[in-house]
Design an enzyme around this catalytic site. Sequence first.
Site, PDB file in Angstrom:
ATOM      1  N   HIS A  49      -4.061   3.685  10.662  1.00  0.00           N
ATOM      2  CA  HIS A  49      -4.966   4.418  10.243  1.00  0.00           C
ATOM      3  C   HIS A  49      -6.422   4.280  11.026  1.00  0.00           C
ATOM      4  O   HIS A  49      -6.395   3.351  11.738  1.00  0.00           O
ATOM      5  CB  HIS A  49      -5.438   4.103   8.861  1.00  0.00           C
ATOM      6  CG  HIS A  49      -5.528   2.698   8.524  1.00  0.00           C
ATOM      7  ND1 HIS A  49      -4.762   1.570   8.158  1.00  0.00           N
ATOM      8  CD2 HIS A  49      -6.836   2.146   8.482  1.00  0.00           C
ATOM      9  CE1 HIS A  49      -5.519   0.508   8.143  1.00  0.00           C
ATOM     10  NE2 HIS A  49      -6.621   0.713   8.322  1.00  0.00           N
TER      11      HIS A  49
HETATM   12  C1  T46 Z   1      -7.471  -2.341   8.481  1.00  0.00           C
HETATM   13  C2  T46 Z   1      -6.606  -3.151   8.905  1.00  0.00           C
HETATM   14  C3  T46 Z   1      -6.969  -3.948   9.981  1.00  0.00           C
HETATM   15  C4  T46 Z   1      -6.596  -3.942  -1.248  1.00  0.00           C
HETATM   16  O1  T46 Z   1      -6.388  -3.722  -2.383  1.00  0.00           O
HETATM   17  N1  T46 Z   1      -7.976  -4.517  -0.857  1.00  0.00           N
HETATM   18  C5  T46 Z   1      -8.261  -4.617   0.483  1.00  0.00           C
HETATM   19  O2  T46 Z   1      -9.216  -5.065   0.758  1.00  0.00           O
HETATM   20  C6  T46 Z   1      -7.315  -4.319   1.550  1.00  0.00           C
HETATM   21  C7  T46 Z   1      -7.745  -4.335   2.990  1.00  0.00           C
HETATM   22  C8  T46 Z   1      -6.054  -3.882   0.993  1.00  0.00           C
HETATM   23  N2  T46 Z   1      -5.707  -3.511  -0.282  1.00  0.00           N
HETATM   24  C9  T46 Z   1      -4.617  -2.958  -0.736  1.00  0.00           C
HETATM   25  C10 T46 Z   1      -4.289  -1.457  -0.285  1.00  0.00           C
HETATM   26  C11 T46 Z   1      -2.793  -1.009  -0.238  1.00  0.00           C
HETATM   27  O3  T46 Z   1      -2.312  -1.186  -1.235  1.00  0.00           O
HETATM   28  O4  T46 Z   1      -3.510  -3.582  -0.195  1.00  0.00           O
HETATM   29  C12 T46 Z   1      -2.275  -2.879   0.447  1.00  0.00           C
HETATM   30  C13 T46 Z   1      -2.074  -3.017   1.760  1.00  0.00           C
HETATM   31  O5  T46 Z   1      -3.076  -2.260   2.634  1.00  0.00           O
HETATM   32  P1  T46 Z   1      -3.101  -1.487   3.863  1.00  0.00           P
HETATM   33  O6  T46 Z   1      -1.473  -0.987   3.972  1.00  0.00           O
HETATM   34  O7  T46 Z   1      -4.087  -0.537   4.304  1.00  0.00           O
HETATM   35  O8  T46 Z   1      -3.042  -2.791   5.159  1.00  0.00           O
HETATM   36  P2  T46 Z   1      -3.058  -2.519   6.626  1.00  0.00           P
HETATM   37  O9  T46 Z   1      -2.719  -3.937   6.956  1.00  0.00           O
HETATM   38  O10 T46 Z   1      -2.281  -1.428   7.012  1.00  0.00           O
HETATM   39  O11 T46 Z   1      -4.427  -2.454   7.083  1.00  0.00           O
HETATM   40  C14 T46 Z   1      -5.586  -3.319   6.723  1.00  0.00           C
HETATM   41  C15 T46 Z   1      -6.767  -2.555   6.282  1.00  0.00           C
HETATM   42  O12 T46 Z   1      -6.509  -1.912   5.074  1.00  0.00           O
HETATM   43  C16 T46 Z   1      -7.605  -1.870   6.930  1.00  0.00           C
HETATM   44  O13 T46 Z   1      -8.654  -1.558   6.554  1.00  0.00           O
HETATM   45  O14 T46 Z   1      -8.351  -1.779   9.074  1.00  0.00           O
HETATM   46  O15 T46 Z   1      -5.907  -3.945   7.992  1.00  0.00           O
END
Ligand code: T46
Length: 137
Positions: A49
């Site tokens: 993303h």
């Molecule tokens: C990014 C990369 C480097 C939350 O509730 N709070 C938070 O602060 C974050 C980061 C995530 N979440 C929830 C949202 C999703 O349900 O945790 C779950 C996993 O998040 P996501 O799929 O977005 O995780 P990544 O590892 O794909 O991405 C993360 C960050 O979301 C993003 O901002 O830049 O790490």
Amino acid sequence: MKKLTYIFDEICDYRGILVAIQQIKDIPFEIKRIYYMYGTKENVIRGCHAHKTLQQVLICINGSCKILLDNGAERETVILDKKNLGIYIGANIWREMFEFSKDAILLVLASDYYDEKDYIRNYDEFLKSINLPSNVS
Ligand code: T46
């Protein structure tokens, strides 16, 4: 692609090593949120993303992982394999994190609170948002 990496100072003494990171002084934003990920399964790709406004610094404080950065025109992969090495990712950069070692802990310093509305999770939408033609015909 212009990328910004940091080698944060290691304060070493007979007890071991300490690394301190200060907002504004050591990284270019105020830190509103810290999160970290570990126990990442083999062959998993995280991220995939871009963010509309969020700025972040990623540091693999244990183990290693790779970060793909894509600005729509160029792609580059950075290996985070040092506990004091950080990479800055600003807005409008597509990122993917992969090849996490079993012991990897990826720490993220973020400029803002979590807001799903700031995410662009579709690559074609990302290209459109930066005014590049999408891959979809
Ligand atoms: C990014 C990369 C480097 C939350 O509730 N709070 C938070 O602060 C974050 C980061 C995530 N979440 C929830 C949202 C999703 O349900 O945790 C779950 C996993 O998040 P996501 O799929 O977005 O995780 P990544 O590892 O794909 O991405 C993360 C960050 O979301 C993003 O901002 O830049 O790490």
